[in-house]
Design an enzyme around this catalytic site. Structure first.
Site, PDB file in Angstrom:
ATOM      1  N   ARG A   1      43.647 -53.021 143.478  1.00 13.22           N
ATOM      2  CA  ARG A   1      43.784 -54.322 142.825  1.00 13.22           C
ATOM      3  C   ARG A   1      42.484 -55.097 142.970  1.00 13.22           C
ATOM      4  O   ARG A   1      42.210 -55.674 144.015  1.00 13.22           O
ATOM      5  CB  ARG A   1      44.952 -55.092 143.462  1.00 13.22           C
ATOM      6  CG  ARG A   1      45.341 -56.377 142.739  1.00 13.22           C
ATOM      7  CD  ARG A   1      46.538 -57.032 143.399  1.00 13.22           C
ATOM      8  NE  ARG A   1      47.711 -56.174 143.370  1.00 13.22           N
ATOM      9  CZ  ARG A   1      48.560 -56.109 142.333  1.00 13.22           C
ATOM     10  NH1 ARG A   1      48.367 -56.860 141.284  1.00 13.22           N
ATOM     11  NH2 ARG A   1      49.590 -55.289 142.385  1.00 13.22           N
TER      12      ARG A   1
ATOM     13  N   GLU B   1      51.649 -48.047 138.958  1.00 13.35           N
ATOM     14  CA  GLU B   1      51.402 -48.278 137.539  1.00 13.35           C
ATOM     15  C   GLU B   1      49.959 -47.922 137.168  1.00 13.35           C
ATOM     16  O   GLU B   1      49.015 -48.356 137.804  1.00 13.35           O
ATOM     17  CB  GLU B   1      51.656 -49.752 137.213  1.00 13.35           C
ATOM     18  CG  GLU B   1      51.357 -50.101 135.769  1.00 13.35           C
ATOM     19  CD  GLU B   1      51.372 -51.615 135.511  1.00 13.35           C
ATOM     20  OE1 GLU B   1      52.059 -52.328 136.269  1.00 13.35           O
ATOM     21  OE2 GLU B   1      50.712 -52.055 134.566  1.00 13.35           O
TER      22      GLU B   1
ATOM     23  N   ARG C   1      42.225 -46.908 138.469  1.00 14.17           N
ATOM     24  CA  ARG C   1      43.420 -46.319 139.076  1.00 14.17           C
ATOM     25  C   ARG C   1      43.508 -44.821 138.785  1.00 14.17           C
ATOM     26  O   ARG C   1      44.087 -44.066 139.571  1.00 14.17           O
ATOM     27  CB  ARG C   1      44.684 -47.043 138.597  1.00 14.17           C
ATOM     28  CG  ARG C   1      44.791 -48.431 139.223  1.00 14.17           C
ATOM     29  CD  ARG C   1      46.124 -49.079 139.011  1.00 14.17           C
ATOM     30  NE  ARG C   1      46.202 -50.345 139.759  1.00 14.17           N
ATOM     31  CZ  ARG C   1      47.258 -51.148 139.767  1.00 14.17           C
ATOM     32  NH1 ARG C   1      48.348 -50.814 139.076  1.00 14.17           N
ATOM     33  NH2 ARG C   1      47.255 -52.262 140.467  1.00 14.17           N
TER      34      ARG C   1
END
Length: 421
Positions: free
Chosen positions: A275, A347, A388
């Site tokens: 993040r 996600e 990610r």
RNA sequence: GGAGAGAUGGCUGAGCGGUUGAAAGCACCGGUCUUGAAAACCGGCAAGGGGCGACCCUUCGUGAGUUCGAAUCUCACUCUCUCCGCCA
């Protein structure tokens, strides 16, 4: 933005569909404002019509050199009323717009009801979790021990939630984005775009980020904002236009940095590069006819899934429940990749059908077969979040000796190397 | 940063403060002609909103102002372009 006529027609249904998203019933307030506004508007228009005809009369009388004092007096009286009614109408209209622009989209009827992410429904799984005969490490442990992922220096430069990638990891990031763009442009029919990452507030209003979510965004200090996703410039490509029937569907893809303040995520995912305030993403945006958007949504999901399949990364797809969906979406699929180091799914893509919610805000329409101007449907999805994806590769392709294998499809982008080190 | 020019319908582009929501051309749609097509000719063709309706209102970048009346006059803002300077 909602179609006020839908609220007028069935306010109860409208309220109920938003209760599912945790929004208090508000149709009563909206309708009373709307009625009041239209009352003012109708009266205003009558007076304007009167004024217009008197002015025409004055013109005719003047051309005949006749006296016009009487008419001018009449108009003078009307004028004050017109001014105050105009003010009233504007106030009511602004209030109405303020309410409407802060309401989220209505979920599709097939979206599961629920409160938060626990109520999301798993739709499918693809592939298998990798099996390790050693204790799997987390991505930052791998990256840092390679000396190719540096959070300390990043924080010295920019503060928390930034990372510096070096050498092969920097190249891996580049290879991934290149691979994704190639897939989407060569196989999935998307057109690659290179777009601004600084945008004006009306563009963010169009996609639904403003006015409600300003605290999630970075500003440039002047009147620009940094995009939180390429969805913003890509979707706004069609703003304020009436598109040709046969120009649809439009499919755009773009690789951009994305900037998010992560205001509501203090203390969450602070370790590693899961993040960040800045990350890169390959975005997919489709503009479609209303009747095609559901089909387009499925197609977009498959395009995003295809990247993970080519990379041979295990993932699952969930349908977000009503309580977990984004503001502008009427239906969202999340793709969650398996991260063995975290021992969880995370996600990596979110594919949303926004219906005509954004196109109303942007005023984007197309001319249909009957020559009517109809709001288009807009869809967006990550294809994929590059940072990610890099994490997923590190964790899924790690080896016992601290190395990481390079997925087959990426090797040609990396001088045919098979391992990071 | 300095100097200048501009913003009108899908596009190009006219537009003395008064039937100009807006000329003309292109594009598009329909028709005549043609075996078919092209050409030619004729007709249509902005958007949003209000009213049960006949109809009406709004919009010429945005917002204010002047006026009985504004695309047309005044002011502010936004954006675009040209030249000079600086610069990736």
């Amino acid at each position: 933005m909602h179609d006020i006529s839908i609220i007028r027609t069935d306010p109860v249904k409208f309220d109920n569909s938003l209760i599912n998203r945790g929004v208090e019933p508000c149709s009563k307030n909206i309708i009373s404002k709307d009625v009041e506004k239209r009352k003012a508007q109708t009266l205003l228009q009558q007076l304007q019509a009167e004024r217009n005809s008197l002015s025409k009369e004055i013109n005719i009388l003047k051309s005949k050199n006749l006296d016009v004092k009487n008419q001018i007096n009449k108009v003078d009286k009307i004028k004050d009323q017109i001014i105050s009614l105009k003010e009233l109408e504007k106030i009511l209209d602004d209030e109405l717009k303020a309410i409407l622009s802060n309401l989220p989209n209505i979920p599709s009827s097939d979206v599961p009801f629920g409160k938060d992410e626990k109520d999301n429904i798993e739709l499918k799984k693809w592939g298998n979790k990798p099996q390790f005969n050693f204790k799997s490490k987390r991505h930052f442990e791998i990256g840092e021990s390679m000396g190719l992922m540096n959070f300390d220096i990043a924080s010295k430069i920019s503060g928390s939630r930034f990372v510096v990638l070096k050498g092969m990891l920097a190249k891996l990031e580049r290879a991934l984005s290149q691979f994704m763009l190639d897939q989407h442009t060569n196989k999935n029919g998307y057109t690659e775009m290179n777009v601004p990452v600084l945008v004006k507030d009306h563009s963010l209003f169009g996609t639904g980020n403003l006015p409600k979510f300003a605290e999630d965004l970075f500003t440039s200090g002047d009147d620009h904002w940094l995009i939180p996703t390429a969805e913003v410039p890509l979707t706004n490509l069609v703003r304020e236009q009436i598109l040709d029937l046969n120009s649809l569907p439009m499919r755009f893809t773009s690789y951009t940095p994305c900037f998010r303040s992560e205001a509501g995520a203090a203390g969450k995912d602070t370790r590693g590069m899961l993040r960040q305030h800045q990350f890169t993403k390959v975005e997919l945006v489709s503009i479609s006819k209303p009747e095609d958007s559901e089909k387009e949504h499925e197609r977009m999901l498959l395009s995003a899934e295809g990247i993970l399949q080519e990379l041979d990364l295990h993932y699952r797809v969930v349908t977000l429940c009503t309580g977990d969906m984004g503001f502008a979406s009427k239906k969202t699929y999340d793709i969650e990749v398996w991260l063995p180091g975290e021992n969880t799914y995370r996600e990596i893509s979110s594919c949303s059908n926004c219906g005509d919610f954004q196109s109303r805000r942007m005023n984007a329409k197309y001319k249909n077969e009957k020559n009517e101007n109809i709001f288009v449907h807009t869809l967006n999805g990550s294809g994929l979040a590059v940072g990610r994806t890099l994490i997923a590769i590190l964790e899924n392709y790690q080896t016992e000796d601290g190395n990481v294998a390079i997925p087959k499809v990426l090797q040609k982008y990396l001088n045919n190397k098979t391992f990071i080190i």
